[in-house]
Design an enzyme around this catalytic site. Structure first.
Site, mmCIF file in Angstrom:
data_model
loop_
_atom_site.group_PDB
_atom_site.id
_atom_site.type_symbol
_atom_site.label_atom_id
_atom_site.label_comp_id
_atom_site.label_asym_id
_atom_site.label_seq_id
_atom_site.Cartn_x
_atom_site.Cartn_y
_atom_site.Cartn_z
ATOM 1 N N GLN A 1 -4.861 -1.375 9.452
ATOM 2 C CA GLN A 1 -4.764 -2.794 8.809
ATOM 3 C C GLN A 1 -5.538 -3.800 9.875
ATOM 4 O O GLN A 1 -5.217 -4.060 11.200
ATOM 5 C CB GLN A 1 -3.512 -3.165 8.540
ATOM 6 C CG GLN A 1 -3.152 -4.475 8.083
ATOM 7 C CD GLN A 1 -3.661 -4.393 6.560
ATOM 8 O OE1 GLN A 1 -3.653 -3.348 5.905
ATOM 9 N NE2 GLN A 1 -4.253 -5.579 6.182
ATOM 10 N N LYS B 1 0.739 -1.196 0.045
ATOM 11 C CA LYS B 1 -0.044 0.173 -0.032
ATOM 12 C C LYS B 1 0.802 1.282 0.036
ATOM 13 O O LYS B 1 0.676 2.204 -0.632
ATOM 14 C CB LYS B 1 -0.772 0.070 1.292
ATOM 15 C CG LYS B 1 -2.255 -0.740 1.058
ATOM 16 C CD LYS B 1 -2.961 -1.033 2.428
ATOM 17 C CE LYS B 1 -3.876 -2.128 2.529
ATOM 18 N NZ LYS B 1 -4.461 -2.651 3.522
ATOM 19 N N ASP C 1 -11.644 3.267 4.105
ATOM 20 C CA ASP C 1 -11.897 1.548 4.136
ATOM 21 C C ASP C 1 -13.220 1.435 3.860
ATOM 22 O O ASP C 1 -13.925 0.259 3.504
ATOM 23 C CB ASP C 1 -11.427 0.846 5.137
ATOM 24 C CG ASP C 1 -10.159 -0.103 5.143
ATOM 25 O OD1 ASP C 1 -9.873 -0.418 3.989
ATOM 26 O OD2 ASP C 1 -9.317 -0.119 6.163
HETATM 27 N N1 GUN Z 1 -6.990 -6.503 5.983
HETATM 28 C C1 GUN Z 1 -7.283 -7.248 4.936
HETATM 29 N N2 GUN Z 1 -7.951 -6.740 4.005
HETATM 30 C C2 GUN Z 1 -8.012 -5.318 4.466
HETATM 31 C C3 GUN Z 1 -8.486 -4.122 3.972
HETATM 32 O O1 GUN Z 1 -9.086 -3.909 2.884
HETATM 33 N N3 GUN Z 1 -8.574 -3.186 4.996
HETATM 34 C C4 GUN Z 1 -8.068 -3.363 6.125
HETATM 35 N N4 GUN Z 1 -8.008 -2.197 6.953
HETATM 36 N N5 GUN Z 1 -7.447 -4.357 6.732
HETATM 37 C C5 GUN Z 1 -7.369 -5.376 5.733
#
Ligand code: GUN
Length: 297
Positions: free
Chosen positions: A98, A54, A121
């Site tokens: 995350q 990311k 998100d």
């Molecule tokens: N863990 C796995 N996929 C995601 C996501 O799209 N967002 C977040 N915050 N955590 C994740």
């Protein structure tokens, strides 16, 4: 007949390109780049890979990346205090904590502490509520990415039978809302659904998000169906090989003989998630500065 392979990787690359251009034009108007803060608590290896990817993708899209890595034993109070700081920081347009979090931290409380206008998100109850009543807000990245692939492939979804397999807050439920908004007839199936195979076999659109390797075979599918495979499952390694193969929830090879179009794993839905996250961040930046986001994002 062989199904069209829906190239999510190429679609995501084009979306990232547009987001990068939007970020440049934003910077010219606002005098700063869009900013995305990513918070990682602990050392989960998969999460570390996601967070690194990311960060790189954020920089490549002409945005500022703020990474916060906290030890696994971070207290909830300390994590909430960090989120508060990020909520108040004008250089931060989007905040992503995350998941999964270590078990002593309450994910719902942490998500609730993120400002809904920085919740790129789309996990905050305010954004889930906005999606549910048709107001604009942030939509979770994976289902929105699936929706982009579906509309690109099919155009109008009006009146189609759509079956979503999986009912998570992150994928299944928002996916169903998006399909409903697009005037599909939507069924949400899950582990307790009776005769799942016959439910799936009437669908024009199947979205599989169950996490069971290659569960959906060709005899489950209506001929010509469009299949979106959200599953990412690692098979046990072959003898002598390092890692097992990555497969989806759909048996891609045989399903391709029956489906009209299908996403591969890898290279289908996966690359869309980060691209949509960057898109949501670019939109957040525009909204936070009172600017209109560009068309076509
Ligand atoms: N863990 C796995 N996929 C995601 C996501 O799209 N967002 C977040 N915050 N955590 C994740």
């Amino acid at each position: 007949m062989t199904a069209t392979r829906i190239d999510g990787k190429a679609f995501a690359a084009r979306l990232r390109e547009r987001v990068g251009e939007a970020a440049l034009s934003f910077a010219q108007k606002a005098g700063r780049k869009p900013g995305l803060a990513v918070v990682l608590v602990g050392e989960d290896p998969a999460s570390q890979v996601y967070v690194r990817n990311k960060g790189k993708a954020t920089l490549a899209a002409n945005m500022e990346s703020f990474e916060h890595r906290l030890p696994a034993d971070t207290s909830e109070a300390d994590l909430l205090a960090l989120v508060e700081t990020l909520n108040a920081d004008p250089a931060v347009d989007g905040i992503l904590v995350q998941l999964p979090l270590p078990s002593h931290l309450d994910e719902q409380s942490v998500i609730a502490s993120i400002s809904p206008d920085k919740d790129v998100d789309g996990f905050h109850v305010i954004n889930a509520g906005r999606l549910s009543v048709g107001q604009s807000g942030f939509v979770p990245c994976t289902p929105l990415g699936c929706m982009m692939l579906l509309t690109d492939q099919l155009g109008d979804l009006s009146g189609l039978e759509a079956v979503v397999i999986g009912r998570s807050n992150i994928v299944g439920k928002p996916m169903a809302q998006l399909l409903l908004d697009a005037n599909a007839t939507v069924t949400i199936a899950h582990s307790r659904t009776r005769d799942l195979k016959s439910v799936v076999s009437r669908a024009d659109v199947v979205v599989a998000a169950v996490g069971r390797p290659e569960m959906i075979g060709k005899d489950w599918l209506k001929p010509g169906a469009t299949v979106i495979d959200v599953g990412i499952n690692r098979l046990p390694p072959e003898p002598g090989a390092g890692k097992g193969r990555l497969v989806g929830d759909v048996a891609f090879g045989e399903a391709s003989e029956v489906a009209g179009a299908i996403t591969p794993v890898p290279g289908g839905v996966g690359p869309m998630t980060i691209a949509v996250l960057l898109r949501n961040t670019a939109i957040a930046a525009h909204r936070n500065e009172g600017l209109d986001p560009p068309e076509g994002l």
